[in-house]
Write a protein that holds these residues in place. Structure first.
Motif, PDB file in Angstrom:
ATOM      1  N   ALA A 129       0.983  -1.012  -0.050  1.00  0.00           N
ATOM      2  CA  ALA A 129       0.172  -0.075  -0.060  1.00  0.00           C
ATOM      3  C   ALA A 129       0.906   1.447   0.170  1.00  0.00           C
ATOM      4  O   ALA A 129       0.593   2.036  -0.756  1.00  0.00           O
ATOM      5  N   GLU A 130       2.021   1.262   0.630  1.00  0.00           N
ATOM      6  CA  GLU A 130       2.927   2.371   0.726  1.00  0.00           C
ATOM      7  C   GLU A 130       3.510   2.576  -0.679  1.00  0.00           C
ATOM      8  O   GLU A 130       3.816   3.787  -1.024  1.00  0.00           O
ATOM      9  N   LEU A 131       3.637   1.325  -1.419  1.00  0.00           N
ATOM     10  CA  LEU A 131       4.215   1.763  -2.784  1.00  0.00           C
ATOM     11  C   LEU A 131       2.893   2.070  -3.879  1.00  0.00           C
ATOM     12  O   LEU A 131       3.105   1.884  -4.997  1.00  0.00           O
ATOM     13  N   GLU A 132       1.816   2.191  -3.322  1.00  0.00           N
ATOM     14  CA  GLU A 132       0.440   2.310  -4.110  1.00  0.00           C
ATOM     15  C   GLU A 132       0.285   1.077  -5.048  1.00  0.00           C
ATOM     16  O   GLU A 132       0.067   1.347  -6.160  1.00  0.00           O
ATOM     17  N   ALA A 133       0.549  -0.184  -4.626  1.00  0.00           N
ATOM     18  CA  ALA A 133       0.391  -1.462  -5.311  1.00  0.00           C
ATOM     19  C   ALA A 133      -0.484  -2.142  -4.514  1.00  0.00           C
ATOM     20  O   ALA A 133      -0.051  -3.010  -3.424  1.00  0.00           O
ATOM     21  N   GLU A 134      -1.648  -2.209  -4.667  1.00  0.00           N
ATOM     22  CA  GLU A 134      -2.681  -2.971  -4.073  1.00  0.00           C
ATOM     23  C   GLU A 134      -2.270  -4.615  -4.078  1.00  0.00           C
ATOM     24  O   GLU A 134      -1.977  -5.152  -5.373  1.00  0.00           O
ATOM     25  N   GLY A 135      -2.359  -5.144  -3.088  1.00  0.00           N
ATOM     26  CA  GLY A 135      -2.217  -6.748  -3.171  1.00  0.00           C
ATOM     27  C   GLY A 135      -3.605  -7.679  -2.508  1.00  0.00           C
ATOM     28  O   GLY A 135      -4.401  -6.935  -1.998  1.00  0.00           O
ATOM     29  N   ALA A 136      -3.335  -8.653  -2.530  1.00  0.00           N
ATOM     30  CA  ALA A 136      -4.497  -9.561  -2.190  1.00  0.00           C
ATOM     31  C   ALA A 136      -3.768 -10.961  -1.350  1.00  0.00           C
ATOM     32  O   ALA A 136      -2.832 -11.368  -1.822  1.00  0.00           O
ATOM     33  N   ALA A 137      -4.473 -11.016  -0.048  1.00  0.00           N
ATOM     34  CA  ALA A 137      -3.674 -12.259   0.338  1.00  0.00           C
ATOM     35  C   ALA A 137      -4.900 -13.387   0.410  1.00  0.00           C
ATOM     36  O   ALA A 137      -6.116 -13.097   0.349  1.00  0.00           O
ATOM     37  N   ALA A 138      -4.356 -14.538   0.526  1.00  0.00           N
ATOM     38  CA  ALA A 138      -5.032 -15.658   0.336  1.00  0.00           C
ATOM     39  C   ALA A 138      -4.608 -16.494   1.702  1.00  0.00           C
ATOM     40  O   ALA A 138      -3.432 -16.960   2.029  1.00  0.00           O
ATOM     41  N   THR A 139      -5.667 -16.411   2.678  1.00  0.00           N
ATOM     42  CA  THR A 139      -5.168 -16.980   4.173  1.00  0.00           C
ATOM     43  C   THR A 139      -6.075 -18.161   4.238  1.00  0.00           C
ATOM     44  O   THR A 139      -5.758 -18.941   5.319  1.00  0.00           O
ATOM     45  N   GLY A 140      -7.249 -18.266   3.859  1.00  0.00           N
ATOM     46  CA  GLY A 140      -8.166 -19.409   4.072  1.00  0.00           C
ATOM     47  C   GLY A 140      -7.899 -20.853   3.678  1.00  0.00           C
ATOM     48  O   GLY A 140      -7.005 -20.723   2.463  1.00  0.00           O
ATOM     49  N   ASP A 141      -8.407 -21.619   4.083  1.00  0.00           N
ATOM     50  CA  ASP A 141      -7.929 -23.033   3.320  1.00  0.00           C
ATOM     51  C   ASP A 141      -8.244 -23.210   1.933  1.00  0.00           C
ATOM     52  O   ASP A 141      -7.374 -23.566   1.080  1.00  0.00           O
ATOM     53  N   ASP A 142      -9.335 -22.894   1.462  1.00  0.00           N
ATOM     54  CA  ASP A 142      -9.671 -23.018   0.112  1.00  0.00           C
ATOM     55  C   ASP A 142      -8.919 -21.996  -0.656  1.00  0.00           C
ATOM     56  O   ASP A 142      -8.478 -22.507  -1.778  1.00  0.00           O
ATOM     57  N   ALA A 143      -8.624 -20.778  -0.359  1.00  0.00           N
ATOM     58  CA  ALA A 143      -7.869 -19.804  -1.142  1.00  0.00           C
ATOM     59  C   ALA A 143      -6.455 -20.187  -1.260  1.00  0.00           C
ATOM     60  O   ALA A 143      -5.847 -20.139  -2.290  1.00  0.00           O
ATOM     61  N   VAL A 144      -5.902 -20.791   0.069  1.00  0.00           N
ATOM     62  CA  VAL A 144      -4.624 -21.305  -0.236  1.00  0.00           C
ATOM     63  C   VAL A 144      -4.245 -22.412  -0.745  1.00  0.00           C
ATOM     64  O   VAL A 144      -3.448 -22.662  -1.737  1.00  0.00           O
ATOM     65  N   ALA A 145      -5.309 -23.345  -0.978  1.00  0.00           N
ATOM     66  CA  ALA A 145      -5.368 -24.432  -1.817  1.00  0.00           C
ATOM     67  C   ALA A 145      -5.301 -24.074  -3.136  1.00  0.00           C
ATOM     68  O   ALA A 145      -4.534 -24.749  -3.993  1.00  0.00           O
TER      69      ALA A 145
END
Length: 92
Positions: free
Chosen positions: A20-36
């Motif tokens: 966010a500081e670099l003004e580049a949005e990221g997405a996090a996958a932390t749930g079981d299905d998303a990580v799989a």
């Protein structure tokens, strides 16, 4: 003792904040299905690798894919995991 899940959440927040500081949005996958799902895609991506250049001195691994493209991974640990120990005996 800290909960490993708390450590993962803290690391995820830290990465997203840095992006966010670099003004580049990221997405996090932390749930079981998303990580799989992410692991499945990563396995397919890694399976396309035909050459690996490990550079521990600069903390980088370069992957050469079958289509000729290159990907670089910056990591303090990965280059050392992929490097073979130095040998000083006669290899003749």
């Amino acid at each position: 003792m800290t909960d490993p899940n708390d450590d993962v959440q803290a690391a995820t927040r830290r990465v997203l904040q840095l992006e966010a500081e670099l003004e580049a949005e990221g997405a996090a996958a932390t749930g079981d299905d998303a990580v799989a799902a992410a692991r499945m895609m990563l396995h397919q991506w890694v399976d396309s690798v035909v050459a690996v250049v490990s550079s521990p001195g600069v903390g980088r691994v370069s992957l050469i894919h079958a289509d000729g493209t290159e990907s670089r991974i910056s990591s303090p640990a990965l280059p050392f995991l992929l490097s073979r120990p130095a040998r000083f005996d006669d290899q003749g």
